[in-house]
Design a protein around this motif. Structure first.
Motif, mmCIF file in Angstrom:
data_model
loop_
_atom_site.group_PDB
_atom_site.id
_atom_site.type_symbol
_atom_site.label_atom_id
_atom_site.label_comp_id
_atom_site.label_asym_id
_atom_site.label_seq_id
_atom_site.Cartn_x
_atom_site.Cartn_y
_atom_site.Cartn_z
ATOM 1 N N VAL A 92 0.834 -1.202 0.000
ATOM 2 C CA VAL A 92 0.000 0.000 0.000
ATOM 3 C C VAL A 92 0.869 1.252 0.000
ATOM 4 C CG1 VAL A 92 -1.671 1.314 1.360
ATOM 5 C CG2 VAL A 92 -1.969 -1.124 1.067
ATOM 6 N N PHE A 93 1.927 1.248 0.794
ATOM 7 C CA PHE A 93 2.821 2.400 0.891
ATOM 8 C C PHE A 93 3.470 2.683 -0.464
ATOM 9 C CE2 PHE A 93 6.452 4.881 2.342
ATOM 10 C CZ PHE A 93 5.911 5.622 3.376
ATOM 11 N N VAL A 94 3.993 1.658 -1.102
ATOM 12 C CA VAL A 94 4.627 1.825 -2.416
ATOM 13 C C VAL A 94 3.582 2.160 -3.478
ATOM 14 C CG1 VAL A 94 5.885 0.596 -4.236
ATOM 15 C CG2 VAL A 94 6.617 0.408 -1.865
ATOM 16 N N GLY A 95 2.407 1.555 -3.393
ATOM 17 C CA GLY A 95 1.341 1.853 -4.345
ATOM 18 C C GLY A 95 0.925 3.311 -4.309
ATOM 19 N N TYR A 96 0.878 3.873 -3.128
ATOM 20 C CA TYR A 96 0.548 5.289 -2.978
ATOM 21 C C TYR A 96 1.530 6.142 -3.762
ATOM 22 C CZ TYR A 96 -0.393 9.777 -0.677
ATOM 23 O OH TYR A 96 -0.711 11.082 -0.415
ATOM 24 N N LYS A 103 1.694 12.098 -11.266
ATOM 25 C CA LYS A 103 1.366 13.519 -11.220
ATOM 26 C C LYS A 103 2.641 14.343 -11.371
ATOM 27 C CE LYS A 103 -1.659 15.233 -8.588
ATOM 28 N NZ LYS A 103 -2.331 15.764 -7.417
ATOM 29 N N SER A 104 2.507 15.504 -11.943
ATOM 30 C CA SER A 104 3.692 16.356 -12.137
ATOM 31 C C SER A 104 4.265 16.825 -10.799
ATOM 32 C CB SER A 104 3.351 17.560 -13.005
ATOM 33 O OG SER A 104 2.348 18.348 -12.387
ATOM 34 N N SER A 105 3.436 16.982 -9.783
ATOM 35 C CA SER A 105 3.919 17.427 -8.468
ATOM 36 C C SER A 105 4.529 16.275 -7.667
ATOM 37 C CB SER A 105 2.769 18.048 -7.681
ATOM 38 O OG SER A 105 1.816 17.046 -7.383
ATOM 39 N N LYS A 106 4.338 15.034 -8.104
ATOM 40 C CA LYS A 106 4.820 13.829 -7.409
ATOM 41 C C LYS A 106 4.220 13.689 -6.015
ATOM 42 C CE LYS A 106 7.544 12.887 -10.827
ATOM 43 N NZ LYS A 106 6.891 12.256 -11.911
ATOM 44 N N SER A 107 3.037 14.236 -5.841
ATOM 45 C CA SER A 107 2.361 14.200 -4.555
ATOM 46 C C SER A 107 0.858 14.065 -4.801
ATOM 47 C CB SER A 107 2.649 15.483 -3.773
ATOM 48 O OG SER A 107 1.861 15.516 -2.614
ATOM 49 N N LEU A 108 0.188 13.351 -3.932
ATOM 50 C CA LEU A 108 -1.275 13.240 -4.035
ATOM 51 C C LEU A 108 -1.971 14.257 -3.135
ATOM 52 C CD1 LEU A 108 -1.840 9.385 -4.146
ATOM 53 C CD2 LEU A 108 -1.789 10.995 -6.030
ATOM 54 N N ARG A 109 -1.205 15.041 -2.422
ATOM 55 C CA ARG A 109 -1.801 16.053 -1.535
ATOM 56 C C ARG A 109 -2.387 17.218 -2.309
ATOM 57 N NH1 ARG A 109 -0.150 17.057 4.254
ATOM 58 N NH2 ARG A 109 0.148 14.975 5.023
ATOM 59 N N ASN A 110 -1.801 17.626 -3.420
ATOM 60 C CA ASN A 110 -2.322 18.795 -4.141
ATOM 61 C C ASN A 110 -3.117 18.356 -5.336
ATOM 62 O OD1 ASN A 110 0.406 18.399 -3.573
ATOM 63 N ND2 ASN A 110 1.046 20.231 -4.563
#
Length: 110
Positions: A92-96, A103-110
Motif C-alpha cells: 500500500v505504501f509503495v502503491g501510494y 502527477k507532475s507534483s509527485k504528490s497526491l496532496r495537491n
C-alpha cells in the motif's frame, strides 16, 4: 495530521470489512490486524507525502510503521501472521507513491 488519521481509519475499516465478510475470515482479530496494516500503510503514506521532506526521513518513518506491525504481530500472533501484514503495509505504501509518481507534483496532496 487529522487527514492522515482519517485515511488510516477508513483504510482499516474498509479492509477489515472486505477481509471479514467478502474474502473469507481468518478470525476477527487477524482480520482487524490485517486491516490495520492496510490502513496504516495509507495513513502513513499520506502523512509523509511532503515534498520538502527528504527520502531518508520518509523511509525512516515507514520503517517505524513496519516495526510496530512486526512487534504487534509477534506479540499477539505468530510469524505467519505478522509477515503478511508487513507485505500489505509495504504494498500500500509503495502503491501510494506509484500513483503519485504519475502527477507532475509527485504528490497526491495537491
Amino acid at each position: 495530521m487529522p487527514k492522515a488519521l482519517l485515511y488510516f481509519l477508513i483504510g482499516t475499516v474498509l479492509s477489515f470489512l472486505l477481509n471479514h465478510y467478502v474474502l473469507g475470515s481468518q478470525g476477527w482479530m487477524i482480520d482487524l490486524y490485517n486491516g490495520t496494516a492496510f490502513g496504516l500503510g495509507w495513513g502513513m503514506a499520506y502523512f509523509v507525502d511532503k515534498p520538502e521532506w527528504p527520502l531518508s526521513k520518509k523511509m525512516g518513518i515507514s520503517f517505524i510503521g513496519i516495526a510496530v506491525l512486526l512487534l504487534t504481530g509477534f506479540l499477539f500472533f505468530d510469524f505467519q501472521t505478522a509477515v503478511p501484514s508487513v507485505i500489505k503495509f509495504s504494498t500500500v505504501f509503495v502503491g501510494y507513491y506509484l500513483i503519485a509518481s504519475f502527477k507532475s507534483s509527485k504528490s497526491l496532496r495537491n
